[in-house]
Each structure stands twice: as C-alpha cells, then as structure tokens.
Design a protein around this motif. Structure first.
Motif, mmCIF file in Angstrom:
data_model
loop_
_atom_site.group_PDB
_atom_site.id
_atom_site.type_symbol
_atom_site.label_atom_id
_atom_site.label_comp_id
_atom_site.label_asym_id
_atom_site.label_seq_id
_atom_site.Cartn_x
_atom_site.Cartn_y
_atom_site.Cartn_z
ATOM 1 N N ALA A 54 82.644 22.045 -83.693
ATOM 2 C CA ALA A 54 81.411 22.211 -82.916
ATOM 3 C C ALA A 54 81.717 22.800 -81.543
ATOM 4 C CB ALA A 54 80.705 20.864 -82.769
ATOM 5 N N LYS A 55 82.829 22.338 -80.948
ATOM 6 C CA LYS A 55 83.225 22.859 -79.632
ATOM 7 C C LYS A 55 83.643 24.319 -79.740
ATOM 8 C CE LYS A 55 87.133 23.127 -78.086
ATOM 9 N NZ LYS A 55 88.522 23.113 -77.577
ATOM 10 N N GLN A 56 84.432 24.654 -80.756
ATOM 11 C CA GLN A 56 84.905 26.029 -80.930
ATOM 12 C C GLN A 56 83.744 26.991 -81.176
ATOM 13 O OE1 GLN A 56 87.649 25.315 -84.160
ATOM 14 N NE2 GLN A 56 89.431 25.397 -82.796
ATOM 15 N N LYS A 57 82.750 26.517 -81.930
ATOM 16 C CA LYS A 57 81.600 27.371 -82.251
ATOM 17 C C LYS A 57 80.764 27.645 -81.003
ATOM 18 C CE LYS A 57 78.443 25.777 -85.155
ATOM 19 N NZ LYS A 57 77.695 25.498 -86.400
ATOM 20 N N LEU A 58 80.492 26.601 -80.216
ATOM 21 C CA LEU A 58 79.692 26.771 -79.003
ATOM 22 C C LEU A 58 80.444 27.606 -77.973
ATOM 23 C CD1 LEU A 58 76.972 25.960 -77.721
ATOM 24 C CD2 LEU A 58 78.155 24.028 -76.659
ATOM 25 N N LYS A 59 81.725 27.332 -77.815
ATOM 26 C CA LYS A 59 82.566 28.077 -76.865
ATOM 27 C C LYS A 59 82.676 29.539 -77.288
ATOM 28 C CE LYS A 59 87.046 26.975 -76.554
ATOM 29 N NZ LYS A 59 88.035 28.093 -76.509
ATOM 30 N N GLY A 60 82.829 29.775 -78.586
ATOM 31 C CA GLY A 60 82.937 31.132 -79.102
ATOM 32 C C GLY A 60 81.662 31.918 -78.937
ATOM 33 N N TYR A 61 80.523 31.238 -79.090
ATOM 34 C CA TYR A 61 79.226 31.911 -78.993
ATOM 35 C C TYR A 61 79.031 32.564 -77.630
ATOM 36 C CZ TYR A 61 74.195 32.674 -78.973
ATOM 37 O OH TYR A 61 72.953 33.259 -78.879
ATOM 38 N N TYR A 62 79.495 31.915 -76.581
ATOM 39 C CA TYR A 62 79.336 32.448 -75.217
ATOM 40 C C TYR A 62 80.487 33.365 -74.823
ATOM 41 C CZ TYR A 62 75.313 29.441 -74.613
ATOM 42 O OH TYR A 62 74.078 28.863 -74.755
ATOM 43 N N GLY A 63 80.946 34.168 -75.759
ATOM 44 C CA GLY A 63 81.985 35.146 -75.446
ATOM 45 C C GLY A 63 83.378 34.571 -75.481
ATOM 46 N N ASN A 64 83.554 33.448 -76.200
ATOM 47 C CA ASN A 64 84.868 32.807 -76.305
ATOM 48 C C ASN A 64 85.428 32.489 -74.915
ATOM 49 O OD1 ASN A 64 86.730 31.629 -77.957
ATOM 50 N ND2 ASN A 64 87.892 33.479 -78.361
ATOM 51 N N ILE A 65 84.670 31.702 -74.166
ATOM 52 C CA ILE A 65 85.077 31.254 -72.832
ATOM 53 C C ILE A 65 86.424 30.546 -72.934
ATOM 54 C CG2 ILE A 65 84.397 29.783 -70.877
ATOM 55 C CD1 ILE A 65 81.523 29.950 -71.954
ATOM 56 N N SER A 66 87.253 30.646 -71.912
ATOM 57 C CA SER A 66 88.552 29.972 -71.940
ATOM 58 C C SER A 66 88.347 28.451 -71.968
ATOM 59 C CB SER A 66 89.381 30.349 -70.712
ATOM 60 O OG SER A 66 88.846 29.751 -69.543
ATOM 61 N N GLU A 67 89.323 27.752 -72.523
ATOM 62 C CA GLU A 67 89.228 26.296 -72.628
ATOM 63 C C GLU A 67 89.109 25.652 -71.248
ATOM 64 O OE1 GLU A 67 88.958 22.461 -73.919
ATOM 65 O OE2 GLU A 67 88.738 24.304 -75.068
ATOM 66 N N LYS A 68 89.854 26.169 -70.280
ATOM 67 C CA LYS A 68 89.823 25.624 -68.921
ATOM 68 C C LYS A 68 88.423 25.755 -68.328
ATOM 69 C CE LYS A 68 92.064 26.106 -64.401
ATOM 70 N NZ LYS A 68 93.092 26.863 -63.620
ATOM 71 N N GLN A 69 87.806 26.915 -68.517
ATOM 72 C CA GLN A 69 86.475 27.154 -67.966
ATOM 73 C C GLN A 69 85.414 26.317 -68.693
ATOM 74 O OE1 GLN A 69 85.219 31.295 -68.089
ATOM 75 N NE2 GLN A 69 84.339 31.127 -66.045
ATOM 76 N N PHE A 70 85.561 26.210 -70.011
ATOM 77 C CA PHE A 70 84.589 25.450 -70.791
ATOM 78 C C PHE A 70 84.655 23.958 -70.441
ATOM 79 C CE2 PHE A 70 82.790 23.674 -74.765
ATOM 80 C CZ PHE A 70 81.612 24.421 -74.820
ATOM 81 N N ARG A 71 85.864 23.458 -70.262
ATOM 82 C CA ARG A 71 86.028 22.048 -69.880
ATOM 83 C C ARG A 71 85.432 21.792 -68.491
ATOM 84 N NH1 ARG A 71 89.326 17.616 -71.187
ATOM 85 N NH2 ARG A 71 90.331 18.738 -72.878
ATOM 86 N N LYS A 72 85.543 22.787 -67.625
ATOM 87 C CA LYS A 72 84.979 22.675 -66.283
ATOM 88 C C LYS A 72 83.450 22.588 -66.355
ATOM 89 C CE LYS A 72 85.109 25.024 -61.775
ATOM 90 N NZ LYS A 72 85.601 26.232 -61.042
#
Length: 205
Positions: A54-72
């Motif tokens: 679920a996290k990978q799908k949502l993160k990927g949808y927004y242009g595959n944001i970096s993990e550091k930025q997504f966690r922020k």
C-alpha cells in the motif's frame, strides 16, 4: 523526460495494477511483475507485506517520491490534528507537481516534476521550481507565457483521459489553476484503490 520516466511502468507491473489509469500501461496486458521471476506464482502476503505494498503504491503514484521525503510527509501528517491518513492525502495533494498534473497542464506526474524543475510554472506570479512546494488554498498556479504553446501542454489540456477534480478551478485558455481547498481522501480521483490507512499502519509499527 526525467530519469524515472523510462522505468515508471515497472511500478505498474510490480503492483499488478494500472495505478495511473493510462491506456499505455503494460499492466493492461501483463498482470505479472517485471523481470525473469515476474511470472512466479505469488504467495499470500503477510500483514506487513500488505502494508508495504500500500505504501509503495501510494508513493509510486506521486512520481515515486523518495522514501526519505515520503516518510517526512507522513511525520508531518501524524503531527497534524485529525485523521492521519486523511492528513497524508491532503499533504500529498498539496504538492505543486500533483496540482500541475491534476490541472492537466501535463500528461503525467513525472512530466509535472520535470516541467516544474525547468521553470515553466509560477505560483502567485513567482516562478517556483521545487516539485514538493506546498500549495495553500487560494494560491494561483500558472504556466509561464513562453511555455503555454509547448506540445506537451497542448496535448495534456486536450486529452479526455482524465478530468480535473473539483478542488482545483482551471482555466485552460489562460493556463491558470486556483487551488480552492485541501481535498479529503474521497475527493481524490485515484484510478485504483489506495489505502492510506495501511500506510499509517506501516509507519506506526
């Protein structure tokens, strides 16, 4: 396009879903994952696996944001009052690249990122080249005068592939968009089911 452009459809293949709803997605023809082991039978995912997906799908949808930025973004959402999953979606939808994409100034969120980075976008009359820039209700986003006739822009605005959501007021003649309000999760037109509650569970383990 951007570096990630050439591999963006691997996200679709890995998820087994057409997460942007695009007709070109290989997930329409091949529902198995990429690579030589992609066609192996998939076992049942654990709770952790479901949350990670679920996290990978949502993160990927927004242009595959970096993990550091997504966690922020998640950390900021958790500090805000109210439901964390709703806050998370609200923050993601306030990103400048998300709004440029939603306003149909460009065909993909990956193109939106590059479009912004190259200085084609203004916010309240000032050029902004940061894709993650947070837009506030009432802000006006516009395409620079010199960029309005770019083939990429004309193709996107004339496309019937998707509609502009009601929390963004767009004038494609002037190439301006006003961000009217922060949307709730149910307002966002995702082509596939997103589960931000599982993303919250993933990070709050």
């Amino acid at each position: 396009m951007s570096k990630r452009h050439s591999v963006k459809y691997k996200i679709d293949r890995r998820m087994g879903e057409n997460i942007w709803g695009r007709p070109k997605s290989p997930a329409n023809k091949r529902e198995y994952g990429p690579g030589q082991h992609g066609q192996r039978r998939k076992g049942k995912l654990s709770d952790f696996g479901v949350q990670l997906r679920a996290k990978q799908k949502l993160k990927g949808y927004y242009g595959n944001i970096s993990e550091k930025q997504f966690r922020k973004v998640y950390a900021e959402a958790s500090r805000m009052k109210g439901d964390t999953s709703e806050n998370l979606i609200g923050l993601l939808e306030r990103r400048l690249d998300a709004i440029v994409y939603r306003a149909k100034f460009v065909p993909t969120v990956f193109a939106a990122r590059q479009f912004i980075n190259h200085g084609h976008v203004k916010v309240n009359g000032k050029r902004v080249n940061i894709s993650s820039y947070q837009i506030r209700p009432g802000d006006v986003i516009e395409v620079r005068e010199k960029s309005k006739q770019l083939a990429l822009v004309l193709e996107a605005t004339q496309s019937a592939e998707r509609d502009v959501p009601d929390y963004i007021d767009v004038d494609h003649n002037k190439m301006t968009a006003t961000y009217s309000r922060v949307p709730g999760f149910s307002d966002v037109p995702y082509p596939v089911q997103m589960e931000p509650n599982l993303v919250v569970e993933f990070y709050s383990r």
